[in-house]
Design a protein around this motif. Sequence first.
Motif, PDB file in Angstrom:
ATOM      1  N   HIS A 352       0.676  -1.740   0.554  1.00 30.28           N
ATOM      2  CA  HIS A 352      -0.118  -0.262   0.058  1.00 30.28           C
ATOM      3  C   HIS A 352       1.405   1.436   0.288  1.00 30.28           C
ATOM      4  N   ILE A 353       1.942   0.839   0.633  1.00 28.67           N
ATOM      5  CA  ILE A 353       2.404   2.731   0.724  1.00 28.67           C
ATOM      6  C   ILE A 353       3.156   2.878  -0.383  1.00 28.67           C
ATOM      7  N   LEU A 354       4.265   1.873  -1.073  1.00 25.88           N
ATOM      8  CA  LEU A 354       4.787   1.557  -1.664  1.00 25.88           C
ATOM      9  C   LEU A 354       3.812   2.399  -3.487  1.00 25.88           C
ATOM     10  N   ARG A 355       2.912   1.992  -3.529  1.00 24.29           N
ATOM     11  CA  ARG A 355       1.754   1.859  -3.762  1.00 24.29           C
ATOM     12  C   ARG A 355       1.637   3.577  -4.378  1.00 24.29           C
ATOM     13  N   LEU A 356       1.577   4.363  -2.993  1.00 23.42           N
ATOM     14  CA  LEU A 356       1.676   5.585  -3.818  1.00 23.42           C
ATOM     15  C   LEU A 356       2.340   6.681  -3.759  1.00 23.42           C
ATOM     16  N   PHE A 369      10.487   5.559  -5.593  1.00 24.72           N
ATOM     17  CA  PHE A 369       9.830   6.039  -5.152  1.00 24.72           C
ATOM     18  C   PHE A 369       9.620   8.247  -4.581  1.00 24.72           C
ATOM     19  N   ASN A 370       8.682   8.019  -5.431  1.00 20.87           N
ATOM     20  CA  ASN A 370       8.879   9.915  -6.046  1.00 20.87           C
ATOM     21  C   ASN A 370       7.613  10.612  -4.318  1.00 20.87           C
ATOM     22  N   MET A 371       8.658  10.905  -3.681  1.00 22.62           N
ATOM     23  CA  MET A 371       7.560  12.058  -2.990  1.00 22.62           C
ATOM     24  C   MET A 371       7.089  13.133  -3.126  1.00 22.62           C
ATOM     25  N   ALA A 372       7.107  13.654  -3.959  1.00 19.70           N
ATOM     26  CA  ALA A 372       5.554  14.872  -4.644  1.00 19.70           C
ATOM     27  C   ALA A 372       4.486  13.779  -4.712  1.00 19.70           C
ATOM     28  N   VAL A 373       4.949  12.761  -5.961  1.00 21.33           N
ATOM     29  CA  VAL A 373       3.932  12.252  -6.055  1.00 21.33           C
ATOM     30  C   VAL A 373       2.680  11.231  -4.803  1.00 21.33           C
ATOM     31  N   MET A 374       3.646  10.491  -4.548  1.00 21.15           N
ATOM     32  CA  MET A 374       2.741  10.643  -3.089  1.00 21.15           C
ATOM     33  C   MET A 374       2.502  12.010  -2.057  1.00 21.15           C
TER      34      MET A 374
END
Length: 874
Positions: A352-356, A369-374
Amino acid sequence: MKAIRRFTVRPVLPEPLRPLSDLARNLRWSWHTETRDLFQSVDPERWAASEGDPVRLLGSVPPARLAELAGDRRFLRRLTAVADDLNDYVTGDRWYQSRPQAAELPAAVAYFSPEFGITAALPQYSGGLGILAGDHLKSASDLGVPLIGVGLLYRHGYFRQTLSRDGWQQEHYPVLDPNELPVVPLKEADGTPAHVSLALPGGRVLRARIWLAQVGRVPLLMLDSDVEDNDFGERGVTDRLYGGGSEHRLLQEMLLGIGGVRAVRTYCRLTGHAEPEVFHTNEGHAGFLGLERIAELCAQGLEFDSALEAVRAGTVFTTHTPVPAGIDRFDRELVAHHFGPDAELPGIGVEHILRLGMETYPGGEPNLFNMAVMGLRLAQRANGVSLLHGNVSREMFAGLWPGFDADEVPITSVTNGVHAPTWVAPEVVRLGARQLGDRRTEEALTVGGTERWDAVADVGDQEIWDLRRNLREQLVLEVRERLRASWRQRGAGTAELGWIDQALDPDVLTIGFARRVPSYKRLTLMLRDRDRLMDLLLHSERPVQVVVAGKAHPADDGGKRLVQELVRFADDPRVRHRIVFLPDYGMAMAQKLLPGCDIWLNNPLRPLEACGTSGMKSALNGGLNLSVLDGWWDEWFQPDFGWAIPTADGAATDPDRRDDIEAAALYDLLEQRVTPRFYERGRSGLPDRWIEMVRQTLTLLGPKVLAGRMVREYVERLYTPAAHAHRSMTPDAAAGLAAWKVRARAAWHGVSVDHVEAAVSTATAELGTTLALRVRVRLGDLTPDDVEVQAVSGRVDSEDRITDATTVPLKPTGGPDLEGHWTYEGPLSLDRTGPYGYTVRILPAHRLLASGAELGLVTAPSQGAVEGAGVLMR
């Protein structure tokens, strides 16, 4: 000998002077002139030696002087007046409390940022992002907005900059003792320090102490991992701002986001402060705060998807970067390693975390893993920081909303502003007070309002010119002092420094350029034609002088080479009295530099400046902007109060040639338009046209560039809708919305537009005509309550793309028929002339969505389904 242990001995103030301690610990002193004047009067020499830091001042004043002040009735009267004023400021009603339907406003807002530029006495910032965050907190305080700031306390701050003899940047990292800073530890009811902790892989624990800086009415919580309970590695997590490798940065951002939410909960528990209804993520660094809030709700029994909807409703995300390279991105395996059963947030599945945060869109990197995308996926509302940056952001993140044109991507804009009481010189404030009175001047600087700024029209030309000359003279004296200190640090002896007494001239047109030094800001563009620059600097009748400052990131050797190139040019004996580079740019220097410059120069590569607020600070002091049309200047530029540097934006333009073209345009403006206007005198013996531009800058730009205007926009356009959405998102509502989204996504393949017809028989129509649209659609397993069918119309370009779309919802009139079709109808008004077109589309619809684009689902007709769709109006 070196001490084996360091600690701080606090002064004991006599009872009559106890209010000084409260005044020193509330950072309102950093923008309140009367409080600073009071501290200066305690001991002017020590005040200067403490660099205007009341905490350091009080720690150095001898007991005899304190005893003398305790018996000085005049000083005590001043102290009482200032202390009473602070009490009124922090307890009285302000703009926020006087709003209509104030009960509907958020009870509190938590504002997370990796850096905060409040004052030079609390050096926890590197550049524009931190200064913006500090100004946001100060203006929220002035307006009475119930904000809680959340950040980290870095033991070395960013870095201090000096120069080697050959002009190479050198970094120094002095240790900052929290006990010597204007912060206090947050304590539990039993008096022990309050802490938060994070679980790390392998059973380790990262603990952090919570420090409190009081920014007027606004508490700023700062987390510090340098505590004895941590192992050596964990103690260093908050060592430096933007330092270390990927894992180090990841831990900082986990502590900021996850630990920050826990710190907010602790603060509210201990103080009774209202719990935040809205969480504002200032750039992606703090994005993990959404995960912690999801985990809180999951612990209360919500499923992950329901908790996600509840968190999104009350979250605002602000992006500041116009380029993907400016976003923190981590290897997915590194992120996965720090979450899950053996690490942090064990109640949330790692998938779930990675998908965000994964870049699951065309052109994305599948393993990053993109912090802005999350941040965008965790926030129902998002914004850029100028109109142009909003456009850039919608283009950059359009992949998250497939099927929608970039202009419909749900990222809005709130243009940045600056905190006028921090950045406006006291001389400018006094001039305003003579014109408006103290109270109206304060309101003009904090709340804004054009009617107050219009009073500048009544200020005489001589007063404006004398003010500008005074500020320029103060800058010259400041520059000489800093230049002498810099040359001594570079190893120069006294005999080499006599020329500094003639460096700069208080009667010469002064240009300022000061900011961080990434390549896109083009520190050395002014050096493209050095002979031409020298001619400008040394002109016999219309000379210019230039003051430059800025830091390159410690890991950016390219930026350091730019600094060195500029320094070596400024070291040339032929021009060193006309151009200077000042090392260690920070808030204290900026507060002297910005008011004294006649021109503020900004020449980034367009459109890579998200906003750029330094020119706003100059404008509030009567400085004129000379800038590329980027960031805020693209939005508000007018020839009445500044100049726009033409750009060579063509995609085919070679970067070197582009720099040559734009540098030439800069030289042309300075030679032909800027310097003549400064030096030409009218009948009064004053530069009338220049003074009028100063007047127009203050009148027209003044109310726009205020952080008070910016914070009011956040409250009205983002915080209040987010608070309403938060209140609507009860557990049942969140579960219902999550289930509906699952159902809508699963059924969307069955949604189609099968037939569109309009009552038009030719390819032309007259202005004012109304077409009757009739549309037949399939909704599959969905119903009309789940969708909105829209007519989209507007002018079209040469490729038949609608360029200024207007959307009108159509209404269902029948269905489903035996074939499963629903019929929708509605009018389409042809309200513009020229090439004009329309289409029809279907979007998901739910009362709890903030935007029809939220799910990234849209269905449009195939060309074969359309009758009479192309309409050309003449």
